[in-house]
Design a protein around this motif. Structure first.
Motif, PDB file in Angstrom:
ATOM      1  N   GLN A   1       0.828  -1.197   0.000  1.00 45.96           N
ATOM      2  CA  GLN A   1       0.000   0.000   0.000  1.00 45.96           C
ATOM      3  C   GLN A   1       0.870   1.259   0.000  1.00 45.96           C
ATOM      4  O   GLN A   1       0.627   2.200  -0.757  1.00 45.96           O
ATOM      5  N   ASN A   2       1.874   1.284   0.861  1.00 48.01           N
ATOM      6  CA  ASN A   2       2.751   2.456   0.918  1.00 48.01           C
ATOM      7  C   ASN A   2       3.562   2.610  -0.356  1.00 48.01           C
ATOM      8  O   ASN A   2       3.773   3.724  -0.843  1.00 48.01           O
ATOM      9  N   LEU A   3       4.018   1.484  -0.896  1.00 50.87           N
ATOM     10  CA  LEU A   3       4.754   1.539  -2.153  1.00 50.87           C
ATOM     11  C   LEU A   3       3.863   2.056  -3.277  1.00 50.87           C
ATOM     12  O   LEU A   3       4.269   2.909  -4.080  1.00 50.87           O
ATOM     13  N   GLY A   4       2.609   1.572  -3.326  1.00 57.52           N
ATOM     14  CA  GLY A   4       1.675   2.021  -4.347  1.00 57.52           C
ATOM     15  C   GLY A   4       1.345   3.497  -4.222  1.00 57.52           C
ATOM     16  O   GLY A   4       1.297   4.219  -5.225  1.00 57.52           O
ATOM     17  N   LEU A   5       1.132   3.967  -2.978  1.00 54.53           N
ATOM     18  CA  LEU A   5       0.843   5.386  -2.765  1.00 54.53           C
ATOM     19  C   LEU A   5       2.010   6.259  -3.228  1.00 54.53           C
ATOM     20  O   LEU A   5       1.811   7.281  -3.896  1.00 54.53           O
ATOM     21  N   GLY A   6       3.237   5.848  -2.854  1.00 49.72           N
ATOM     22  CA  GLY A   6       4.400   6.642  -3.212  1.00 49.72           C
ATOM     23  C   GLY A   6       4.639   6.694  -4.713  1.00 49.72           C
ATOM     24  O   GLY A   6       4.858   7.772  -5.283  1.00 49.72           O
ATOM     25  N   VAL A   7       4.573   5.542  -5.367  1.00 52.90           N
ATOM     26  CA  VAL A   7       4.804   5.488  -6.810  1.00 52.90           C
ATOM     27  C   VAL A   7       3.678   6.220  -7.552  1.00 52.90           C
ATOM     28  O   VAL A   7       3.926   6.958  -8.515  1.00 52.90           O
ATOM     29  N   GLY A   8       2.431   6.032  -7.093  1.00 50.92           N
ATOM     30  CA  GLY A   8       1.303   6.719  -7.718  1.00 50.92           C
ATOM     31  C   GLY A   8       1.431   8.221  -7.632  1.00 50.92           C
ATOM     32  O   GLY A   8       1.218   8.943  -8.625  1.00 50.92           O
ATOM     33  N   GLY A   9       1.802   8.729  -6.447  1.00 53.73           N
ATOM     34  CA  GLY A   9       1.971  10.168  -6.286  1.00 53.73           C
ATOM     35  C   GLY A   9       3.092  10.717  -7.141  1.00 53.73           C
ATOM     36  O   GLY A   9       2.982  11.804  -7.718  1.00 53.73           O
ATOM     37  N   LEU A  10       4.186   9.950  -7.254  1.00 57.60           N
ATOM     38  CA  LEU A  10       5.326  10.389  -8.048  1.00 57.60           C
ATOM     39  C   LEU A  10       4.978  10.485  -9.533  1.00 57.60           C
ATOM     40  O   LEU A  10       5.249  11.486 -10.200  1.00 57.60           O
ATOM     41  N   ILE A  11       4.318   9.437 -10.051  1.00 58.17           N
ATOM     42  CA  ILE A  11       3.961   9.433 -11.476  1.00 58.17           C
ATOM     43  C   ILE A  11       2.878  10.466 -11.769  1.00 58.17           C
ATOM     44  O   ILE A  11       2.939  11.199 -12.772  1.00 58.17           O
ATOM     45  N   GLY A  12       1.874  10.532 -10.886  1.00 58.09           N
ATOM     46  CA  GLY A  12       0.796  11.496 -11.094  1.00 58.09           C
ATOM     47  C   GLY A  12       1.295  12.929 -11.118  1.00 58.09           C
ATOM     48  O   GLY A  12       0.838  13.753 -11.922  1.00 58.09           O
ATOM     49  N   GLY A  13       2.271  13.243 -10.272  1.00 54.86           N
ATOM     50  CA  GLY A  13       2.812  14.590 -10.218  1.00 54.86           C
ATOM     51  C   GLY A  13       3.513  15.006 -11.503  1.00 54.86           C
ATOM     52  O   GLY A  13       3.567  16.192 -11.833  1.00 54.86           O
ATOM     53  N   HIS A  14       4.049  14.026 -12.235  1.00 61.12           N
ATOM     54  CA  HIS A  14       4.725  14.333 -13.493  1.00 61.12           C
ATOM     55  C   HIS A  14       3.761  14.405 -14.679  1.00 61.12           C
ATOM     56  O   HIS A  14       4.135  14.870 -15.756  1.00 61.12           O
ATOM     57  N   LEU A  15       2.528  13.926 -14.478  1.00 58.29           N
ATOM     58  CA  LEU A  15       1.556  13.947 -15.572  1.00 58.29           C
ATOM     59  C   LEU A  15       0.707  15.217 -15.585  1.00 58.29           C
ATOM     60  O   LEU A  15       0.281  15.669 -16.650  1.00 58.29           O
TER      61      LEU A  15
END
Length: 420
Positions: free
Chosen positions: A133-147
């Motif tokens: 869950q924490n890994l998914g939240l972190g990766v999701g936030g990182l990718i979303g911020g670049h989009l």
């Protein structure tokens, strides 16, 4: 179990992919103002509080998988419509659908994990869930911020469309899951929605665990993005970059420490592990107090503040294989869905109340803020030790059952579900 963990990771990825950018999207991109943006964030909590009391009974009667699939479809509809919404009303309705769907996913997935694990393997399964869950939240936030691009509404429409697609992909993946153990409700168990809640409220160990859970979520998770960040900026003079570093330290500690502490936690009484977390978090609040109320240098204050978030992460890593499995072990056969939903409801209440109390207090009254949550952390230790006296040995320390089987040289068998 592997497919369930994939579901946990992807659902968390979708959450981290969009939620951090909701305020900017509603207030600035759609030009609906700060008030509407604040209401959207509140709608998430309200939607969860509305649907969770009914989700538990639905999981008990229909099983966790059908409820999870329905929640994924609802969340996909909410995400897609949110990306296309242009008025305040449609934004609020879309946020309600997305919030309700995401809220129901949690107890449904937790119940599936409980059904696919034994008392001995449950702690490890929930630790893996929390890690992903924490890994998914972190990766999701990182990718979303670049989009996203605040100057282009189409970038946010793409963001929410991708999230909706992720939920629909999850529908396909999770529909292939065959839960190997889905117990029926005991014949002697009360029937009906009200009877189920009466039975839960009659379980004094579960009620005490819910009280403990409220304090846990109120004193930690409910402060991360509200009271503690406001305290850091206003009282400690922490820069926004340092605040980002502190949040990264929290996630990093969880990722690094999760499986390192798992073996230690598995061999200890659950009540004592939770009590230790209370002491660790009390130390975290002492460090936060030094950062804002001490007279050290700016660098020392920043280091203390970052250490606060890291200590919170250590406590979270200890709680993940402890609290959620205990909820499942306290549930009578076939009632895990209701118990998981009740605990999720307590969590949502704490997350709703925490920012309301902590935000203004942390920004304007730093000393009372630190004292209040220092006492809450010590209260966690006190409540956990009291809870330990209500638990059976198997509920408090499942490894004892495994040790007896090994010592006797007998065949391993899954113990009957423990009842409070």
């Amino acid at each position: 179990m592997r497919r369930i963990h994939v579901g946990n990771a992807l659902s968390a990825f979708g959450l981290g992919f969009t939620v951090p950018y909701l305020y900017v999207y509603v207030a600035q991109v759609r030009d609906l103002g700060a008030t509407t943006a604040g209401l959207v964030l509140a709608v998430f909590a309200v939607a969860a509080l509305v649907v969770l009391p009914f989700a538990g009974r639905a999981i008990v009667r229909r099983g966790p998988l059908p409820v999870l699939l329905a929640a994924l479809v609802v969340a996909a509809m909410g995400s897609l419509s949110l990306g296309l919404a242009a008025s305040a009303m449609t934004v609020l309705l879309s946020a309600a659908l997305l919030g309700a769907g995401q809220a129901v996913m949690q107890p449904a997935l937790a119940t599936m994990i409980a059904d696919c694990s034994t008392a001995e393997t449950r702690s490890r399964a929930f630790a893996m869930q929390f890690f992903l869950q924490n890994l998914g939240l972190g990766v999701g936030g990182l990718i979303g911020g670049h989009l996203v691009d605040a100057s282009r509404a189409a970038s946010f429409t793409l963001l929410f469309s991708i999230e909706a697609a992720i939920f629909l992909v999850l529908v396909v993946i999770m529909s292939t899951v065959r839960v190997p153990h889905a117990p029926k409700i005991d014949a002697a168990a009360p029937q009906g929605r009200r009877a189920g809640w009466r039975q839960l409220l009659g379980n004094r160990a579960m009620v005490q665990l819910c009280v403990l859970g409220f304090v846990l979520f109120f004193a930690c998770y409910g402060q991360f993005e509200s009271g503690l960040s406001a305290y850091g900026v206003e009282a400690a003079g922490i820069s926004t970059s340092a605040l980002g570093t502190a949040l990264a330290a929290n996630t990093g500690m969880i990722v690094v420490a999760q499986f390192a502490v798992l073996r230690f936690v598995e061999r200890r009484k659950r009540s004592r592990v939770i009590a230790a977390v209370g002491l660790i978090w009390a130390l975290a609040w002492v460090m936060a107090g030094y950062a804002g109320l001490g007279h050290g240098s700016r660098d020392m204050a920043t280091a203390a503040f970052v250490s606060t978030y890291a200590l919170f992460g250590l406590g979270e890593a200890m709680l993940s294989p402890t609290v959620a499995p205990l909820v499942a072990d306290l549930a009578p056969s076939g009632m895990a869905g209701q118990y998981n939903s009740a605990f999720a409801l307590v969590k949502q209440l704490a997350l709703a109340v925490g920012p309301v109390v902590g935000g203004p207090l942390g920004a304007s009254l730093p000393a009372p803020y630190i004292v209040t949550f220092l006492m809450c952390s010590l209260g966690i230790t006190f409540l956990a030790l009291g809870l330990g006296r209500r638990l059976t040995p198997a509920q408090n320390q499942p490894s004892l059952g495994r040790s007896r089987v090994v010592a006797q040289g007998g065949a391993s068998a899954e113990p009957a579900s423990a009842r409070a």
